[in-house]
Write an enzyme that holds these catalytic residues in place. Sequence first.
Site, short mmCIF file in Angstrom:
data_model
loop_
_atom_site.label_atom_id
_atom_site.label_comp_id
_atom_site.label_asym_id
_atom_site.label_seq_id
_atom_site.Cartn_x
_atom_site.Cartn_y
_atom_site.Cartn_z
N ASP A 10 0.87 -1.17 0.00
CA ASP A 10 0.00 0.00 0.00
C ASP A 10 0.92 1.24 0.00
O ASP A 10 2.12 1.12 0.30
CB ASP A 10 -0.88 -0.04 1.26
N ASP A 12 -0.28 5.08 0.84
CA ASP A 12 -0.59 6.10 1.86
C ASP A 12 -0.66 5.48 3.24
O ASP A 12 -1.45 4.57 3.48
CB ASP A 12 -1.92 6.79 1.52
C1 XBP Z 1 -5.46 6.10 0.55
C2 XBP Z 1 -6.51 7.06 0.24
C3 XBP Z 1 -6.28 8.09 -0.77
C4 XBP Z 1 -5.60 9.35 -0.39
C5 XBP Z 1 -5.91 10.40 -1.41
O1 XBP Z 1 -6.03 4.84 0.93
O2 XBP Z 1 -7.61 6.95 0.73
O3 XBP Z 1 -7.53 8.46 -1.17
O4 XBP Z 1 -6.06 9.77 0.89
O5 XBP Z 1 -5.52 10.05 -2.68
P1 XBP Z 1 -5.14 3.53 0.93
P2 XBP Z 1 -6.32 10.62 -4.00
O6 XBP Z 1 -3.85 3.86 1.62
O7 XBP Z 1 -5.95 2.54 1.74
O8 XBP Z 1 -4.94 3.07 -0.48
O9 XBP Z 1 -6.79 11.99 -3.67
O10 XBP Z 1 -5.32 10.59 -5.11
O11 XBP Z 1 -7.49 9.69 -4.24
MG MG Z 2 -3.02 3.09 3.43
#
Ligand code: XBP
Ligand code: MG
Length: 241
Positions: A10, A12
């Site tokens: 993953d 973020d």
């Molecule tokens: C990550 C997210 C993303 C970011 C924003 O979730 O929810 O939406 O917060 O990115 P995970 P965008 O780590 O579970 O994949 O604005 O590009 O969508």
């Molecule tokens: Mg995440």
Amino acid sequence: MKTLHALIFDVDGTLADTERDGHRIAFNLAFAEHGLDWDWDEDLYGELLTVTGGKERIRYFAERQAADVASSPDFNALVAALHATKTRHYVELVDKGQLPLRPGVARLIDEARASGLRLAIATTTTPENVAALLRATMAPDAMTWFEVIGAGDVVPAKKPAPDIYNWVLERLGLPPDACLALEDSENGLAASLGAGIPTLITENKYTHGQNFAGALAVLPDLGEVTLADIQNHISNQLPDK
Ligand code: XBP
Ligand code: MG
């Protein structure tokens, strides 16, 4: 023990703590640029993180907190414009080097590459954001280190749906139990487990205390964790060891 063939990361919250000081700031800069007085503070943003995906998060917030905006005929176009602006700001923040990798991530990726383990990414975030983060934190060519990068709208249903992990598995040509997913959140874990992939959690400030039932382990970060530790852990925990 099933042989481990690939690590699926993953982005973020797992590779880097991108949410509070990255995405959140970029959303607020985009709102200001579009003349909206919305301000997502740290606590509110923590609540909004239950909705994955930036466009989905904006839409969710507006529908609850700004009904006038959400009911306007231009709302879909506004969401798209806000998100494009947000992505630009986010990439600028990443390019400035403000979002470092979490402890142990660089070392584990180096170790995986040296041992020939395959690498992939499964994330909800926009592909440009992934490219910027890898470039800024790893190396100019770090995108090439990851054989498959599943990101953003490539699947219609974002995490907690398993779709992005299934998309990545299909392109890797591997069964789920030949992979390890590395996640930070309950939504991410639901997605990876939904695809049948053993999952290691490194929690962070926003995800601490979430329900991580079914994870192989829940750690504060990757710290000194080695591939051998991971493989031993998998062999001890999987029923078909
Ligand atoms: C990550 C997210 C993303 C970011 C924003 O979730 O929810 O939406 O917060 O990115 P995970 P965008 O780590 O579970 O994949 O604005 O590009 O969508
Ligand atoms: Mg995440």
